[in-house]
Design a protein around this motif. Structure first.
Motif, mmCIF file in Angstrom:
data_model
loop_
_atom_site.group_PDB
_atom_site.id
_atom_site.type_symbol
_atom_site.label_atom_id
_atom_site.label_comp_id
_atom_site.label_asym_id
_atom_site.label_seq_id
_atom_site.Cartn_x
_atom_site.Cartn_y
_atom_site.Cartn_z
ATOM 1 N N THR A 63 8.392 3.280 -1.683
ATOM 2 C CA THR A 63 6.933 3.242 -1.508
ATOM 3 C C THR A 63 6.383 4.478 -0.802
ATOM 4 O O THR A 63 5.191 4.538 -0.497
ATOM 5 N N TYR A 64 7.237 5.482 -0.571
ATOM 6 C CA TYR A 64 6.769 6.700 0.087
ATOM 7 C C TYR A 64 5.992 7.560 -0.917
ATOM 8 O O TYR A 64 6.399 7.641 -2.088
ATOM 9 N N SER A 66 2.968 6.322 0.272
ATOM 10 C CA SER A 66 1.884 5.384 0.558
ATOM 11 C C SER A 66 2.204 4.533 1.787
ATOM 12 O O SER A 66 1.294 4.091 2.492
ATOM 13 N N THR A 67 3.498 4.300 2.046
ATOM 14 C CA THR A 67 3.924 3.569 3.239
ATOM 15 C C THR A 67 4.520 4.550 4.245
ATOM 16 O O THR A 67 5.352 5.381 3.867
#
Length: 319
Positions: A63-64, A66-67
C-alpha cells in the motif's frame, strides 16, 4: 596490550596481528556463503535497481506510498544481493510496513560457494582411503583460502562507505518513510550484522584544518540509524560495541564459533555500562545462519527462524 576478542580472525585484522587465522575458527561457515533451499511457492516481490550508482534490491509495502511506511536498511550475509532468500527476507519486512533497501555490499562479488566437504567425499566414494582423505583436506584448505581472499577484498574500509553512500541516497529517495519512522532502521545478517553495530555508533572525528584551531576540533558523527537488529553476526569484535548509541536487538546462536560467547557477553557488558538499550536472545539447537529465509527439515529450526524474525521486527517496530 592484547587485542580485543574477535568473533573470527579475518584478513582485515592481519595488519594488526602476526598470526594467521586459525583453521579451528573459520571466518565464515557454509551457512554464510551458501543458500538453504528456498521455501516452496515463494517468489520475490521487489525490484533490482540502483541508488548512488550501487545495485540495490528495493521492496515496498503493497500500500506504499498511500500508507505511511518506515525505511529499513537490510544488510546481507555473504550470499549477497541476488540470493533469492535474501530478497525474500527483505520482502518479509516490506509486508510489515517497511520500505526495504538492500544494497549489494560486495560489488557483484558474493562469497565463494565451493562444494562442501561432504559432497566431495560422496564423489570420491571410499572416503577412508589416504588419497580421498587428502582430497578432502585439500578442498577444505582451498575453500578456506578462497574465503580469506574474498574477505580481504571486502573490508570495513570498503564496505562501510558504500553503505553510507546508499543510505544517504535512500534518505532522499524515501524521505517520507524516514520522516514516518523518525529515522532509518537497520537489520543485518551474518556479514551484515556487524555493520548494524557500526552504523549505530557515535564517533569522534578530527578534520585537518591546518592552523585553524576551530576546524581542528573533534566533531562527532553518527549514529546513522535510529535502531537496529542483527542476527548471528560474524567478524564482530568487542570494539564494535564501543560508542554504540542506537538501541539494538541481538539474535545469537548458542555456542557459535563465529560469534563466541566471550565476544557476546563482553558486548552486553559494554552496552549495559554505557546505558544503551538492548536485548540479546540466544537460540539453542540451531545452525549459524538459521534466521535467514530458507527451508529446514527440522521443525524446531523453522520455529526458531520465525521467532527470530518476530524478535527483530518487534524491536524496530517499538523504536
Amino acid at each position: 596490550m592484547s587485542s580485543p576478542p574477535l568473533a573470527t580472525t579475518a584478513p582485515e585484522s592481519d595488519a594488526h596481528e602476526a598470526t594467521p587465522p586459525s583453521s579451528s575458527s573459520p571466518p565464515l561457515c557454509d551457512n554464510c556463503v551458501s543458500d538453504r533451499p528456498t521455501p516452496p511457492n515463494q517468489t520475490t516481490k521487489g525490484e533490482l535497481t540502483k541508488l548512488a550508482e550501487i545495485d540495490v534490491y528495493i521492496s515496498k509495502p503493497p500500500t506504499y506510498p498511500s500508507t505511511p511506511s518506515r525505511l529499513l536498511l537490510l544488510l546481507t550475509g555473504g550470499t549477497g544481493l541476488l540470493a533469492t532468500n535474501n530478497q525474500l527476507q527483505a520482502d518479509l519486512f516490506a509486508q510489515e510496513g517497511y520500505v526495504v533497501v538492500m544494497p549489494d555490499l560486495f560489488g557483484a562479488d558474493p562469497a565463494p560457494n565451493s562444494k562442501t566437504v561432504e559432497e566431495i567425499a560422496a564423489e570420491t566414494g571410499d572416503s577412508n582411503s589416504f588419497l580421498d582423505l587428502f582430497k578432502i583436506k585439500a578442498a577444505e584448505t582451498a575453500k578456506s583460502f578462497m574465503i580469506d581472499m574474498w574477505l580481504a577484498r571486502h573490508t570495513e574500509e570498503k564496505v562501510l562507505p558504500l553503505i553510507k553512500k546508499v543510505l544517504e541516497e535512500a534518505k532522499d529517495e524515501f524521505a517520507d518513510a524516514v520522516a514516518s519512522g523518525g529515522g532509518v532502521y537497520a537489520a543485518g545478517y551474518c556479514f551484515g550484522g556487524r555493520y548494524v553495530l557500526l552504523l549505530g555508533q557515535e564517533k569522534e572525528v578530527v578534520s585537518s584544518g591546518g592552523d585553524d584551531e576551530e576546524a581542528n576540533k573533534a566533531k562527532t558523527e553518527g549514529p546513522w540509524i535510529k535502531a537496529g537488529a542483527l542476527a548471528h553476526a560474524t567478524l564482530v569484535s568487542t570494539n564494535d560495541f564501543v560508542g554504540l548509541k542506537a538501541p539494538v536487538s541481538v539474535v545469537s546462536v548458542e555456542s557459535d564459533p563465529l560469534f563466541p560467547d566471550e565476544v557476546r557477553t563482553k558486548g552486553e557488558d559494554l552496552m549495559r555500562e554505557s546505558g544503551v538499550e538492548h536485548e540479546v536472545q540466544v537460540y539453542p539447537g540451531v545452525p549459524h545462519g538459521f534466521a535467514v529465509v530458507g527451508e529446514y527439515e527440522d521443525a524446531n529450526i523453522k520455529i526458531a527462524q520465525a521467532t527470530a524474525f518476530d524478535q527483530m521486527l518487534k524491536w524496530i517496530q517499538d523504536h
